[in-house]
Write a protein that holds these residues in place. Structure first.
Motif, mmCIF file in Angstrom:
data_model
loop_
_atom_site.group_PDB
_atom_site.id
_atom_site.type_symbol
_atom_site.label_atom_id
_atom_site.label_comp_id
_atom_site.label_asym_id
_atom_site.label_seq_id
_atom_site.Cartn_x
_atom_site.Cartn_y
_atom_site.Cartn_z
ATOM 1 N N UNK A 77 0.830 -0.848 0.094
ATOM 2 C CA UNK A 77 0.207 0.408 0.001
ATOM 3 C C UNK A 77 0.681 1.297 0.015
ATOM 4 N N UNK A 78 0.348 2.297 -0.594
ATOM 5 C CA UNK A 78 0.557 3.868 -0.590
ATOM 6 C C UNK A 78 0.060 4.439 0.111
ATOM 7 N N UNK A 79 0.309 4.768 0.630
ATOM 8 C CA UNK A 79 -1.077 5.725 2.117
ATOM 9 C C UNK A 79 -0.713 7.040 1.834
ATOM 10 N N UNK A 80 -1.243 7.426 0.896
ATOM 11 C CA UNK A 80 -1.287 9.331 0.770
ATOM 12 C C UNK A 80 -1.719 10.722 1.670
ATOM 13 N N UNK A 81 -1.322 11.371 1.819
ATOM 14 C CA UNK A 81 -1.211 12.200 2.351
ATOM 15 C C UNK A 81 -2.509 13.218 1.573
ATOM 16 N N UNK A 82 -3.440 14.119 2.289
ATOM 17 C CA UNK A 82 -4.563 14.171 1.187
ATOM 18 C C UNK A 82 -4.363 15.341 -0.605
#
Length: 248
Positions: A77-82
Motif C-alpha cells: 500500500x501507498x498511504x497518501x496525504x490528502x
C-alpha cells in the motif's frame, strides 16, 4: 509469524504527498485484526489466495472495523496525504470514504510479480509519483497542509484561515468536496493517529490538543473501540493501521 505488517518511509522528495509505504502478509486463513483510522487514503495492490491480482484506490476511513477476518494474502500500500488526491491522482476521493474503487490491473504499470520484491516496488512507485508531481501547486493549499500535518491536526480552522487567506467556509467546502469530510473531522483523525503512536510506546496521557484525560479516552475509544490502555497493549498485533475496507 502468520501475519506481518511492515512500514517504510518515503523518499523525502515525495513526502508532501506520501505518508508511508506498507506491506501486509497473512499466511494463515482466519487471522483476525481490528483496523483503526489512519488519516490517509491509499493505493493498494494485492493478491489474495483464490482471487485475481487487484489494484484499488481506498478512501479515508472514519471508523474502526473490529475482528476483520484476513484471507491468505499479500498486499502493498501507498498511504497518501490528502494533497495527492488532486495533484498526483487527479481526482477527488470524497466518493469513496469508508469504501474502495477498483482500478485497472496495470495501473501505473503494476503487476503481480511486483508484490514479491518490495524494494523494487517502492522504487517503481516512487519514480511514478515523482513524474506526476506538477510544477505549480496552489500556495494556499500547500500552506494549509503544512499547518495541518505539522500540528498533527491540532491547528484551529481559524488559524489556517488567517494564514492561507481562505475563509473557514471555503476551506470546509474544499474538504467536503475533495475528501468527503470536514477539516475539523480530519483533524480528529490526525490527532488520533499521533496518539496511536504514543500509546504504542506506553504513554497513556493526552498529548495532542485534547481538553482533558476524559476527552482523550472518549476519542480513542470512538476511533478504536477500546480504551487507551487496551490499545497500548496491542496483544498479538490485533490493532493495525491499514485499510480493512479493501478486504470486504
Amino acid at each position: 509469524m502468520s501475519f506481518t505488517a511492515t512500514y517504510y518511509q518515503p523518499d523525502p522528495n515525495i513526502s508532501d504527498f506520501v505518508s508511508c509505504y506498507w506491506t501486509v502478509e497473512n499466511a494463515v486463513e482466519g487471522t483476525t485484526v481490528t483496523v483503526v483510522p489512519d488519516a490517509f487514503f491509499e493505493l493498494i495492490i494485492s493478491k489474495e489466495e483464490g482471487r485475481a491480482f487487484e489494484v484499488s484506490l481506498v478512501g479515508l476511513g472514519t471508523r474502526f472495523e473490529a475482528d476483520i477476518e484476513m484471507p491468505v494474502t499479500r498486499m502493498f500500500g501507498i498511504s497518501f496525504k490528502l494533497m495527492a488526491s488532486e495533484y498526483i491522482l487527479g481526482q477527488p476521493v470524497a466518493g469513496i470514504v469508508d469504501s474502495a474503487q477498483a482500478l485497472p490491473q496495470d495501473f501505473w504499470g503494476f503487476c503481480e510479480d511486483d508484490l514479491y520484491d518490495t524494494a523494487r516496488l517502492i522504487e517503481k512507485a516512487t519514480q511514478k509519483i515523482k513524474q506526476l508531481i506538477p510544477e505549480g501547486i496552489d500556495p494556499k493549499k500547500k500552506k494549509l497542509f503544512e499547518l495541518l500535518y505539522a500540528s498533527n491536526g491540532a491547528v484551529l480552522v481559524s488559524e489556517i484561515s488567517e494564514q492561507t487567506g481562505w475563509s473557514s467556509r471555503q476551506i470546509n467546502r474544499y474538504f467536503n468536496r475533495q475528501f468527503g469530510v470536514s477539516l475539523k473531522s480530519y483533524g480528529t483523525f490526525l490527532r488520533f493517529r499521533s496518539s496511536y503512536r504514543q500509546l504504542k510506546e506506553g504513554r497513556l496521557y493526552p498529548e495532542q490538543n485534547f481538553s482533558d484525560q476524559a476527552h482523550f479516552i472518549r476519542e480513542v475509544k470512538k476511533l478504536s473501540g477500546v480504551s487507551p490502555k487496551e490499545l497500548s497493549k496491542n496483544e498479538n498485533d490485533r490493532f493495525i493501521q491499514f485499510s480493512g475496507r479493501h478486504l470486504k
